[in-house]
Design a protein around this motif. Sequence first.
Motif, PDB file in Angstrom:
ATOM      1  N   VAL A 262       0.831  -1.206   0.000  1.00  0.00           N
ATOM      2  CA  VAL A 262       0.000   0.000   0.000  1.00  0.00           C
ATOM      3  C   VAL A 262       0.868   1.260   0.000  1.00  0.00           C
ATOM      4  O   VAL A 262       0.614   2.214  -0.740  1.00  0.00           O
ATOM      5  CB  VAL A 262      -0.963  -0.009   1.203  1.00  0.00           C
ATOM      6  N   ALA A 263       1.910   1.286   0.824  1.00  0.00           N
ATOM      7  CA  ALA A 263       2.761   2.478   0.909  1.00  0.00           C
ATOM      8  C   ALA A 263       3.495   2.735  -0.401  1.00  0.00           C
ATOM      9  O   ALA A 263       3.717   3.895  -0.786  1.00  0.00           O
ATOM     10  CB  ALA A 263       3.764   2.319   2.050  1.00  0.00           C
ATOM     11  N   LEU A 264       3.868   1.681  -1.113  1.00  0.00           N
ATOM     12  CA  LEU A 264       4.617   1.838  -2.361  1.00  0.00           C
ATOM     13  C   LEU A 264       3.792   2.486  -3.465  1.00  0.00           C
ATOM     14  O   LEU A 264       4.353   2.987  -4.444  1.00  0.00           O
ATOM     15  CB  LEU A 264       5.147   0.483  -2.832  1.00  0.00           C
ATOM     16  N   ARG A 265       2.486   2.492  -3.320  1.00  0.00           N
ATOM     17  CA  ARG A 265       1.668   3.182  -4.312  1.00  0.00           C
ATOM     18  C   ARG A 265       2.011   4.667  -4.354  1.00  0.00           C
ATOM     19  O   ARG A 265       1.986   5.288  -5.419  1.00  0.00           O
ATOM     20  CB  ARG A 265       0.183   3.008  -3.979  1.00  0.00           C
ATOM     21  N   ASP A 266       2.326   5.227  -3.207  1.00  0.00           N
ATOM     22  CA  ASP A 266       2.671   6.646  -3.139  1.00  0.00           C
ATOM     23  C   ASP A 266       4.172   6.885  -3.215  1.00  0.00           C
ATOM     24  O   ASP A 266       4.608   8.033  -3.378  1.00  0.00           O
ATOM     25  CB  ASP A 266       2.121   7.259  -1.845  1.00  0.00           C
ATOM     26  N   PHE A 267       4.980   5.811  -3.067  1.00  0.00           N
ATOM     27  CA  PHE A 267       6.429   5.955  -3.096  1.00  0.00           C
ATOM     28  C   PHE A 267       7.036   4.908  -4.033  1.00  0.00           C
ATOM     29  O   PHE A 267       7.800   4.033  -3.611  1.00  0.00           O
ATOM     30  CB  PHE A 267       7.010   5.806  -1.684  1.00  0.00           C
ATOM     31  N   PRO A 268       6.716   4.993  -5.326  1.00  0.00           N
ATOM     32  CA  PRO A 268       7.210   3.993  -6.274  1.00  0.00           C
ATOM     33  C   PRO A 268       8.727   3.991  -6.407  1.00  0.00           C
ATOM     34  O   PRO A 268       9.304   2.997  -6.865  1.00  0.00           O
ATOM     35  CB  PRO A 268       6.533   4.403  -7.590  1.00  0.00           C
ATOM     36  N   GLN A 269       9.387   5.078  -6.002  1.00  0.00           N
ATOM     37  CA  GLN A 269      10.842   5.132  -6.114  1.00  0.00           C
ATOM     38  C   GLN A 269      11.530   4.154  -5.165  1.00  0.00           C
ATOM     39  O   GLN A 269      12.727   3.873  -5.320  1.00  0.00           O
ATOM     40  CB  GLN A 269      11.350   6.556  -5.860  1.00  0.00           C
ATOM     41  N   ALA A 404      12.538   8.873   2.157  1.00  0.00           N
ATOM     42  CA  ALA A 404      12.676   7.680   2.988  1.00  0.00           C
ATOM     43  C   ALA A 404      11.885   7.824   4.285  1.00  0.00           C
ATOM     44  O   ALA A 404      11.179   6.901   4.707  1.00  0.00           O
ATOM     45  CB  ALA A 404      14.145   7.419   3.294  1.00  0.00           C
ATOM     46  N   ALA A 405      11.991   8.994   4.933  1.00  0.00           N
ATOM     47  CA  ALA A 405      11.260   9.240   6.172  1.00  0.00           C
ATOM     48  C   ALA A 405       9.756   9.196   5.942  1.00  0.00           C
ATOM     49  O   ALA A 405       9.005   8.590   6.717  1.00  0.00           O
ATOM     50  CB  ALA A 405      11.678  10.588   6.752  1.00  0.00           C
ATOM     51  N   LEU A 406       9.292   9.822   4.861  1.00  0.00           N
ATOM     52  CA  LEU A 406       7.857   9.825   4.556  1.00  0.00           C
ATOM     53  C   LEU A 406       7.349   8.417   4.251  1.00  0.00           C
ATOM     54  O   LEU A 406       6.223   8.057   4.618  1.00  0.00           O
ATOM     55  CB  LEU A 406       7.578  10.763   3.381  1.00  0.00           C
ATOM     56  N   PHE A 407       8.168   7.630   3.584  1.00  0.00           N
ATOM     57  CA  PHE A 407       7.799   6.257   3.262  1.00  0.00           C
ATOM     58  C   PHE A 407       7.600   5.428   4.533  1.00  0.00           C
ATOM     59  O   PHE A 407       6.593   4.723   4.692  1.00  0.00           O
ATOM     60  CB  PHE A 407       8.892   5.647   2.377  1.00  0.00           C
ATOM     61  N   ILE A 408       8.538   5.536   5.460  1.00  0.00           N
ATOM     62  CA  ILE A 408       8.418   4.778   6.714  1.00  0.00           C
ATOM     63  C   ILE A 408       7.257   5.317   7.550  1.00  0.00           C
ATOM     64  O   ILE A 408       6.540   4.554   8.216  1.00  0.00           O
ATOM     65  CB  ILE A 408       9.737   4.826   7.501  1.00  0.00           C
ATOM     66  N   GLN A 409       7.045   6.623   7.524  1.00  0.00           N
ATOM     67  CA  GLN A 409       5.903   7.181   8.242  1.00  0.00           C
ATOM     68  C   GLN A 409       4.586   6.673   7.666  1.00  0.00           C
ATOM     69  O   GLN A 409       3.617   6.458   8.395  1.00  0.00           O
ATOM     70  CB  GLN A 409       5.945   8.714   8.198  1.00  0.00           C
ATOM     71  N   ALA A 410       4.555   6.479   6.343  1.00  0.00           N
ATOM     72  CA  ALA A 410       3.352   5.929   5.719  1.00  0.00           C
ATOM     73  C   ALA A 410       3.102   4.499   6.192  1.00  0.00           C
ATOM     74  O   ALA A 410       1.955   4.120   6.491  1.00  0.00           O
ATOM     75  CB  ALA A 410       3.496   5.969   4.197  1.00  0.00           C
ATOM     76  N   ILE A 411       4.163   3.718   6.302  1.00  0.00           N
ATOM     77  CA  ILE A 411       4.022   2.358   6.812  1.00  0.00           C
ATOM     78  C   ILE A 411       3.563   2.382   8.263  1.00  0.00           C
ATOM     79  O   ILE A 411       2.689   1.596   8.677  1.00  0.00           O
ATOM     80  CB  ILE A 411       5.360   1.599   6.682  1.00  0.00           C
ATOM     81  N   ARG A 412       4.113   3.308   9.017  1.00  0.00           N
ATOM     82  CA  ARG A 412       3.701   3.444  10.420  1.00  0.00           C
ATOM     83  C   ARG A 412       2.207   3.735  10.524  1.00  0.00           C
ATOM     84  O   ARG A 412       1.493   3.099  11.314  1.00  0.00           O
ATOM     85  CB  ARG A 412       4.493   4.576  11.075  1.00  0.00           C
ATOM     86  N   GLY A 413       1.724   4.681   9.727  1.00  0.00           N
ATOM     87  CA  GLY A 413       0.308   5.013   9.775  1.00  0.00           C
ATOM     88  C   GLY A 413      -0.579   3.830   9.425  1.00  0.00           C
ATOM     89  O   GLY A 413      -1.630   3.612  10.047  1.00  0.00           O
ATOM     90  N   LEU A 414      -0.177   3.044   8.451  1.00  0.00           N
ATOM     91  CA  LEU A 414      -0.962   1.884   8.041  1.00  0.00           C
ATOM     92  C   LEU A 414      -1.001   0.816   9.135  1.00  0.00           C
ATOM     93  O   LEU A 414      -2.043   0.192   9.376  1.00  0.00           O
ATOM     94  CB  LEU A 414      -0.362   1.286   6.768  1.00  0.00           C
ATOM     95  N   LEU A 415       0.114   0.595   9.807  1.00  0.00           N
ATOM     96  CA  LEU A 415       0.162  -0.428  10.851  1.00  0.00           C
ATOM     97  C   LEU A 415      -0.543   0.025  12.126  1.00  0.00           C
ATOM     98  O   LEU A 415      -1.126  -0.802  12.841  1.00  0.00           O
ATOM     99  CB  LEU A 415       1.615  -0.794  11.151  1.00  0.00           C
ATOM    100  N   GLU A 416      -0.487   1.314  12.418  1.00  0.00           N
ATOM    101  CA  GLU A 416      -1.147   1.794  13.631  1.00  0.00           C
ATOM    102  C   GLU A 416      -2.654   1.941  13.450  1.00  0.00           C
ATOM    103  O   GLU A 416      -3.400   1.925  14.436  1.00  0.00           O
ATOM    104  CB  GLU A 416      -0.522   3.132  14.056  1.00  0.00           C
ATOM    105  N   GLN A 417      -3.093   2.073  12.201  1.00  0.00           N
ATOM    106  CA  GLN A 417      -4.529   2.097  11.887  1.00  0.00           C
ATOM    107  C   GLN A 417      -4.774   0.983  10.875  1.00  0.00           C
ATOM    108  O   GLN A 417      -4.930   1.223   9.674  1.00  0.00           O
ATOM    109  CB  GLN A 417      -4.934   3.456  11.308  1.00  0.00           C
ATOM    110  N   PRO A 418      -4.815  -0.263  11.308  1.00  0.00           N
ATOM    111  CA  PRO A 418      -4.791  -1.402  10.383  1.00  0.00           C
ATOM    112  C   PRO A 418      -5.961  -1.457   9.415  1.00  0.00           C
ATOM    113  O   PRO A 418      -5.839  -2.102   8.365  1.00  0.00           O
ATOM    114  CB  PRO A 418      -4.754  -2.609  11.304  1.00  0.00           C
ATOM    115  N   ALA A 419      -7.065  -0.823   9.714  1.00  0.00           N
ATOM    116  CA  ALA A 419      -8.177  -0.831   8.765  1.00  0.00           C
ATOM    117  C   ALA A 419      -7.772  -0.191   7.439  1.00  0.00           C
ATOM    118  O   ALA A 419      -8.276  -0.561   6.368  1.00  0.00           O
ATOM    119  CB  ALA A 419      -9.379  -0.099   9.359  1.00  0.00           C
ATOM    120  N   THR A 420      -6.848   0.780   7.497  1.00  0.00           N
ATOM    121  CA  THR A 420      -6.428   1.475   6.280  1.00  0.00           C
ATOM    122  C   THR A 420      -5.638   0.562   5.345  1.00  0.00           C
ATOM    123  O   THR A 420      -5.445   0.908   4.178  1.00  0.00           O
ATOM    124  CB  THR A 420      -5.580   2.700   6.637  1.00  0.00           C
TER     125      THR A 420
END
Length: 424
Positions: A262-269, A404-420
């Motif tokens: 899911v996070a890679l959709r916004d961070f294809p690089q 890189a920071a934004l990518f990991i933050q995106a993963i963090r948000g997804l794991l902390e709100q698993p419905a997303t």
Amino acid sequence: MGTHVIKMPDIGEGIAEVELSQWHVKVGDLVVEDQVLADVMTDKAMVDIPSPVHGKVIALGGQPGEVMAVGSVLISIEVEGAGNLKESAAPAPVTVKEPAAPKAEAVVETKPAAAAPRSAAVCQGPMVAREANERPLASPAVRKHALDLGIQLRLVRGSGPAGRVLHEDLDAYLAQGQSNAQAPVAAAYAQRNDEEQIQVIGMRRKIAQRMQDATQRAAHFSYVEEIDVTAIEELRAHLNEKHGASRGKLTLLPFLVRALVVALRDFPQMNARYDDEAQVITRLGAVHVGVATQSDVGLMVPVVRHAEARSLWDSAAEISRLANAARNGKASRDELSGSSITLTSLGALGGIVSTPVLNLPEVAIVGVNKIVERPMVVKGQVLIRKMMNLSSSFDHRVVDGMDAALFIQAIRGLLEQPATLFVE
């Protein structure tokens, strides 16, 4: 009686020479057709060389670590029949062992090889006397197990191929009461002056070369973030309770794979490979997640292909299948290559922070640390939460620190709100 000379086979891919990594037989051994004689290492893989004949080994063509040309004499075997000298290449290799990428290394097989026959001498009992400087054959896991048990491996008779010491041999040794663990307590404090020199050859040499190559060529930088995994652990427990019996148990890994997708959709690089010689970055639409897996010879990276098209249980089943194949040496070359981003975890041993090495030519690797319970302030209240760090590394030549920071933050948000993870 005649002599059958086996020459180093042409393994293909334009390879002119290979490194002799390990012998599985010695002069005087009786061998059978399809028994593995030796391991050889190419630039891309380790290959098991089987015997095309039954007979007795009378000469070995090289020493471990020696580079041998294709067509050179590998081994000579005395066979029944006419005394004329027969020369042949070994039959097509039956086992391919993929060399490790920088973060994950190990041995794989494309199909099972015939087990080596056990001589009567090997099977007579669990104890054997070897010379003090003779190094018995054993995997790293067996060596560590023996060290933990206080057993000197040179005293244990191996029942594996070529006398290799197995875990069950240690158990048999202990059962007869011959372990150093039964020695007087004072023996544990005796001075030791022994040394052991281990030749860096074969798979370990390839690992060393790739690790050095990765650290020299890529501009590594790491980023660590803390994640509250309480909610996703509750979801995982709920799903396992409801569907575990019918669909299989879920670990945290398939959730992490889904978060990457899911996070890679916004961070294809981040889902890319960098050819630094051609100066070309290739971004992939498909997400092929390499999952670091521990084996007796080190970390390997089997690949969950097209993770973007897999459900949680599909990912979990594939991760389990690949991990078992890797640990048992059954994973194919294709299953250990082609990843676009790597996920590495040591589970409960993951520590607090790590600095994973990139799996070139990838540009990102996400490292998972262990989960611990800690008091955290949540909306003004101190609560016990399950916390976990992600320690990730990136290639600064093509990935900016902010991304890189934004990518990991995106993963963090997804794991902390698993419905997303499942909202499209």
